[in-house]
Design a protein around this motif. Structure first.
Motif: not given
Length: 352
Positions: A293-306
């Motif tokens: 897709g067009s959304i960086d789901i990895y970075d989304v989850v990473k932001a929650y984790h951080e």
């Protein structure tokens, strides 16, 4: 992160609680009393019935989606007072069974809108699809009729009683501006957030889907600036967000990982899904995988984790795969795959 799974209730969902329990790392259901019309107080016996069903499978009912806001509240009509009182009493009842988060939205008339509930993709799966030209060139009542004929199941935001009143609703909203809607939202929050605080339930507004005006109806939960305004109305941790990556992410100007990092302490519920945006602005819902897709789901989850996210999360809409017959967007298989993708990212981040 606490993983939950949306469930529409016995007799209204082909996915069973036993199947949900078998998805690794899934501890609860996201539920509602869909048979109760918006604005009515929820009956305690019906609430207890869902709790008993979930308890029998070792699942929690911590998250409700949604306690719908009656249109008279959004319109600011005098009748809103009774509907707000009903809402407050429902909050009180839900606290008695351990509910921690109520997801709701403030979208006029439609909770969400797509033009195709089963658009075929290159791999043979189907998914929810939004085609802008059809929205611009069609009578909304004709579109509603077409979508209603496509689905054999009721869908949240498209309840029969709401659709039956569409003509009246469009007329009621014809002079309502965005500022009017903002003021009516402020009034609602100032009334219900103190009750939510008293009963330790966090209110989590869902963004508009898609995040722009449709059919001339105002929409306000569409971007970072508007979310900041919403949170400033009642500066309380109980006035928070359901941050939906797919809803907000349909507009490429919305940076979802940045929003997660900005609002981390006010996000009580995370809807995580991906969409592919085409050059003309149309979009289709894809697998959760970043590359699809067009959304960086990895970075989304990473932001929650951080940010040490300990709130609730669910895979949002999934594709319809492996010939599954299901409610549009809410099959078992692709959402279960989505959970495993999200846990894979999270577990990898835990090891770093």
């Amino acid at each position: 992160m606490r993983m939950v799974f949306r469930w529409f209730g016995e007799g209204n969902d082909h996915v069973s609680l036993n199947e949900i329990k078998q998805i690794p790392g899934t501890e609860g259901i996201v539920w509602a009393l869909h048979e109760v019309p918006a604005g009515e107080e929820w009956p305690m016996d019906k609430i207890n019935e869902v709790k008993e069903q979930a308890d029998a499978h070792g699942l929690n009912i911590d998250v409700v989606e949604s306690v719908n806001v009656h249109e008279d509240i959004k319109l600011g009509l005098p009748s809103r007072e009774q509907y707000i009182e009903n809402y407050k009493r429902t909050i009180e009842k839900l606290s008695k069974v351990g509910v921690k988060v109520i997801c709701y939205n403030f979208m006029p008339v439609f909770d969400w809108l797509r033009t195709d509930l089963a658009k075929e993709m290159n791999d043979g799966s189907t998914a929810l699809f939004y085609e802008g030209s059809k929205i611009h060139n069609i009578d909304p009542l004709d579109l509603v009729k077409k979508i209603g004929e496509d689905s054999s199941m009721t869908m949240p935001g498209w309840e029969p009683e709401r659709l039956a009143a569409l003509n009246e609703l469009f007329h009621a909203y014809k002079d309502v501006t965005e500022e009017d809607l903002w003021e009516n939202l402020r009034y609602f929050l100032e009334e219900v957030i103190p009750v939510a605080e008293q009963h330790d339930i966090k209110m989590a507004i869902h963004p508009d889907d898609p995040p722009w005006p449709i059919f001339g109806l105002p929409r306000i939960m569409t971007n970072k600036e508007n979310i900041e305004r919403l949170l400033s109305f009642v500066d309380s941790p109980y006035n928070g967000l359901t941050l939906c990556s797919g809803s907000l992410g349909a507009n490429p100007a919305n940076d979802i990982p940045s929003m997660v990092r900005s609002f981390a302490d006010r996000i009580h519920f995370a809807h995580i899904r991906n969409v592919k945006i085409f050059d003309n602005g149309d979009f289709i819902e894809t697998s959760h995988r970043t590359q699809d897709g067009s959304i960086d789901i990895y970075d989304v989850v990473k932001a929650y984790h951080e940010n040490g996210f300990t709130g609730y999360a669910r895979p949002d809409h999934g594709r319809h795969i492996w010939d599954e017959e299901c409610r549009p967007g809410y099959g078992l298989y692709d959402r279960a795959l989505g959970i495993m993708y999200l846990w894979g990212i999270w577990d990898s981040l835990e090891r770093m």
